[in-house]
Design an enzyme around this catalytic site. Structure first.
Site, PDB file in Angstrom:
ATOM      1  N   GLU A   1       1.759  -6.452  14.864  1.00  0.00           N
ATOM      2  CA  GLU A   1       2.207  -6.910  13.547  1.00  0.00           C
ATOM      3  C   GLU A   1       3.350  -6.074  12.990  1.00  0.00           C
ATOM      4  O   GLU A   1       3.225  -5.432  11.936  1.00  0.00           O
ATOM      5  CB  GLU A   1       1.027  -6.921  12.562  1.00  0.00           C
ATOM      6  CG  GLU A   1      -0.013  -7.952  12.899  1.00  0.00           C
ATOM      7  CD  GLU A   1      -1.072  -8.133  11.824  1.00  0.00           C
ATOM      8  OE1 GLU A   1      -1.216  -7.236  10.977  1.00  0.00           O
ATOM      9  OE2 GLU A   1      -1.755  -9.174  11.836  1.00  0.00           O
TER      10      GLU A   1
ATOM     11  N   GLU B   1      -5.243 -13.334  16.781  1.00  0.00           N
ATOM     12  CA  GLU B   1      -6.394 -12.799  16.047  1.00  0.00           C
ATOM     13  C   GLU B   1      -6.936 -13.877  15.118  1.00  0.00           C
ATOM     14  O   GLU B   1      -6.174 -14.681  14.575  1.00  0.00           O
ATOM     15  CB  GLU B   1      -5.989 -11.598  15.181  1.00  0.00           C
ATOM     16  CG  GLU B   1      -5.489 -10.400  15.938  1.00  0.00           C
ATOM     17  CD  GLU B   1      -5.110  -9.240  15.000  1.00  0.00           C
ATOM     18  OE1 GLU B   1      -5.567  -9.228  13.841  1.00  0.00           O
ATOM     19  OE2 GLU B   1      -4.340  -8.379  15.427  1.00  0.00           O
TER      20      GLU B   1
HETATM   21  C1  GAL Z   1      -4.667  -7.602  11.430  1.00  0.00           C
HETATM   22  C2  GAL Z   1      -4.446  -6.430  12.374  1.00  0.00           C
HETATM   23  C3  GAL Z   1      -5.715  -6.041  13.074  1.00  0.00           C
HETATM   24  C4  GAL Z   1      -6.853  -5.935  12.095  1.00  0.00           C
HETATM   25  C5  GAL Z   1      -6.988  -7.231  11.353  1.00  0.00           C
HETATM   26  C6  GAL Z   1      -8.124  -7.249  10.365  1.00  0.00           C
HETATM   27  O1  GAL Z   1      -3.662  -7.717  10.500  1.00  0.00           O
HETATM   28  O2  GAL Z   1      -3.474  -6.748  13.338  1.00  0.00           O
HETATM   29  O3  GAL Z   1      -5.515  -4.830  13.733  1.00  0.00           O
HETATM   30  O4  GAL Z   1      -6.625  -4.888  11.220  1.00  0.00           O
HETATM   31  O5  GAL Z   1      -5.806  -7.492  10.654  1.00  0.00           O
HETATM   32  O6  GAL Z   1      -8.230  -8.499   9.739  1.00  0.00           O
END
Ligand code: GAL
Ligand code: ZN
Length: 672
Positions: free
Chosen positions: A149, A304
């Site tokens: 990110e 994710e």
């Molecule tokens: C994302 C990040 C992850 C984790 C996640 C939690 O933005 O890439 O490492 O922190 O959020 O929701």
């Protein structure tokens, strides 16, 4: 990258459990049970990989990768640059970011390093090279996940120098910079590039050209940093594809530019499900899936998503039963080749110990979430044939990062919520087209428009060089182009176009925009049919936010304002140009208006939906194609059950009679 299966898995941090090897045994067992075929390793592992400057320990990672491989699990291997170890910041303090008030940050959190710092770049190069040399040819490693990110900015002296150099390369002379930024205004003329400082609330924030170039610089510098990471991997001999994970509605990086430098894109999907009506959240998510897919116009990954509740939203609601599956299917429906989670196992401590995960602290396989993850694994396995299939769209909506930056940063008729309003304007058109059951692409102003039948340009305040010509030729050749108020107002430096707007297109639209009235959020005007003959439209619609007062020349006025001193003046106009047609919408319309207008335009353009007829409210229909098959996806995000009429085909997933219960979905393979 895709071997006939969809990826299922996610971020996994076994480095947090190295002193409890039995945890790893359980994980492998559970992963197999849930049909997890891919995990992302190493995202924040730097301090375990290089505990001291120059002292590398990769053996633990190798053992884990080998064991995963032996169990049929692939790896997306990350470069660790998203968070650096303590020793690195102590030894090379220049890596710590400086904020816009010129304060240097202390060590802490993550994603807080200077993208310019030669020391940081060198340390990242060293570790990336070593990781690539060691694991670049490992059969388990499918993809390189570059950092995590990317985002944020740094105002340190190194960044100031780099910015000045960037400007010098762009403008050549300080005179050219002064002209571009209109610095005669308020006596802000620069005498040399070395006087230029990044925008700051304790310094210069009144030159819009400066703010815009700073955003471009930050975006370019981040992309350049990413390219250096990729170069290190390539120099070490690994040719595995690269992927970068992007964020939800993120404004800080021009993702269209970034996407060009990486093999595949992905994004991290954390909508606040059940904060609003579910169908509303589904539509917002669909919008961003399509933006991300459009960046490369090929399959992407949902890198994710949370299998349970997050721990960072103001209120984190539990994921309602069925949602994990539905959200995963939605990503595939919009063109993803993998639905991945953050995270595989909840950490024991740290900020994210309560963030949803496939496996929680209890550890058992008899949890609701684990069961849902297993069901999702079954579903994805059944849909393996879809991997690699592309998405075809005949309609596009413009989404241009630089335009958003300029519009947000500039002082104008309305300074509140410009980003929100422009997104609302874009999503009005997007939703209307989607309701007609069509796939929709997004494009920025530099994208080729040929190939689309209908393009809509919501609030394109800034026109890039060459854009007006592209629109002209698109319409000339028969395209339908819809543009709204507050378009074609300034050039790439936020300098107002002289001689009338929308710049370069007044003849294409057959009008000139003269004044723009801005309304308070609680105010409304209305637009009404100007005369009979505009079939398919209602007598009147409410409008909000903006009312553009235009002077038609050749354009035909189809609707007029109903109220205020401009009652009776044009509000929706149409102009024939070449073999196409140009539509100009003067005011912030409501969804009903967009629905009616785009239904009409789609008919005119000969566009048809994936399924016959309109799509019921709250239902999402998309398609993906290979040479042989069209895969039709349908999902129900409304509260009641719906029934769809489907063509003949092979039902890969879901009920054969086209009935969809709330959160239900189906995937049909139709032979071409
Ligand atoms: C994302 C990040 C992850 C984790 C996640 C939690 O933005 O890439 O490492 O922190 O959020 O929701
Ligand atoms: Zn810096």
């Amino acid at each position: 990258m895709r071997d006939g299966y969809l990826m299922h898995g996610g971020d996994y941090n076994p480095e947090q459990w190295l002193d409890m090897p039995e945890v790893f045994d359980t994980d492998i067992e559970r992963f197999r049970e849930a049909k997890i075929n891919t995990v992302t390793l190493g995202v924040f592992s730097w301090s375990k990989l290089e505990p001291k400057d120059g002292e590398y320990h990769f053996e633990w990672l190798e053992a884990i990768i080998d064991r995963l491989y032996a169990n049929g699990i692939s790896v997306i291997l990350a470069t660790p640059s998203g968070a650096r170890p303590h020793w690195l910041a102590d030894r090379y303090p220049e890596v710590l970011r400086v904020n816009e008030k010129r304060q240097r940050m202390l060590f802490g959190t993550r994603h807080n390093h200077c993208m310019t710092s030669p020391a940081y770049r060198e340390k990242v190069r060293q570790i990336d090279t070593r990781l690539a040399a060691r694991f670049g040819a490992h059969p388990a490693v499918k993809l390189w996940h570059i950092s995590n990110e990317y985002g944020g900015e740094c105002h340190c002296p190194l960044c100031q120098k780099a910015f000045q150099g960037w400007l010098e390369r762009k403008y050549g002379t300080v005179q050219a910079l002064n002209d571009a930024w209109c610095t005669a205004f308020w006596s802000h003329t620069y005498d040399s590039f070395s006087q230029v400082e990044s925008p700051s609330s304790i310094g210069e924030y009144s030159i819009m050209g400066l703010s815009l170039d700073w955003k471009r610089f930050v975006s370019d510098q981040t992309v350049d940093f990413m390219e250096q990471e990729i170069a290190a991997i390539r120099a070490a001999g690994s040719d595995k594809p690269t992927v970068v994970n992007m964020m939800y509605y993120f404004g800080g990086i021009d993702y269209f530019r970034m996407a060009k430098k990486v093999d595949a894109v992905s994004w991290d999907n954390y909508p606040a499900w059940d904060k609003r009506e579910r169908k509303e959240t589904a539509q917002r998510t669909a919008f961003w899936h399509d933006v991300i897919r459009s960046l490369k116009k090929k399959p992407f990954l949902m890198m994710e998503s949370c299998p349970g509740a997050t721990n960072w939203q103001g209120v984190s609601r539990l994921k309602r039963p069925g949602l994990v599956r539905a959200a995963s299917l939605q990503s595939i429906a919009h063109g993803a080749d993998g639905a991945l989670y953050f995270q595989m196992r909840k950490s024991r401590g740290g900020e994210e110990k309560f963030h949803g995960a496939v496996l929680d602290h209890y550890d058992g396989n008899d949890t609701r979430i684990f069961r849902e993850v297993c069901e999702t694994g079954d579903m994805l396995e059944r849909l393996g044939r879809v991997s690699g299939a592309g998405t075809k769209a005949e309609a596009a909506v413009l989404y241009d990062w630089e335009n958003l930056w300029a519009m947000e940063g500039s002082w104008g008729p309305r300074n509140e919520g410009m980003r929100r309003l422009s997104l609302e304007c874009a999503s009005g058109a997007y939703r209307a087209l989607r309701r007609l059951g069509m796939n929709v692409d997004f494009a920025d102003q530099s994208c080729a428009l040929d190939g689309y039948k209908l393009v809509t340009a919501p609030m394109q305040y800034l026109f890039h060089e060459g854009f007006a010509e592209r629109v002209r030729s698109f319409v000339e050749k028969g395209g339908i182009f819809v543009m709204t108020y507050w378009s074609g107002v300034v050039d790439e430096n936020d300098r107002c176009f002289l001689g009338g707007t929308p710049h370069g297109l007044m003849d294409v639209f057959g009008l000139r925009s003269e004044e723009l009235d801005a309304l308070y959020d609680w105010e409304e005007n209305e637009i009404c049919l100007a005369k009979d003959g505009l079939t398919g439209m209602r007598e009147r619609y409410p409008v909000k936010y903006f009312c553009d007062l235009v002077k038609p020349k050749t354009a035909e006025t189809l609707m007029v304002y109903g109220k205020d001193f401009y009652a009776g003046q044009p509000a929706l106009l149409h102009n024939s140009y070449g073999s196409g047609s140009a539509w100009y919408l003067c005011a912030g319309a409501c969804q009903e208006f967009y629905d009616d207008l785009y239904r009409k335009l789609a008919k005119e353009a000969g566009l048809s939906g994936i399924l016959p007829g309109e799509i019921p409210d709250g239902v999402e229909v998309t398609s993906r194609e290979t040479e042989e098959y069209t895969f039709i996806f349908a999902q129900n995000f409304s509260e009641g059950s719906v029934s769809l009429a489907l063509p003949d085909g092979e039902m890969l997933y879901g009920s054969a009679d086209g009935t969809l219960e709330p959160l239900g979905g189906l995937v049909l393979a139709v032979k071409k």
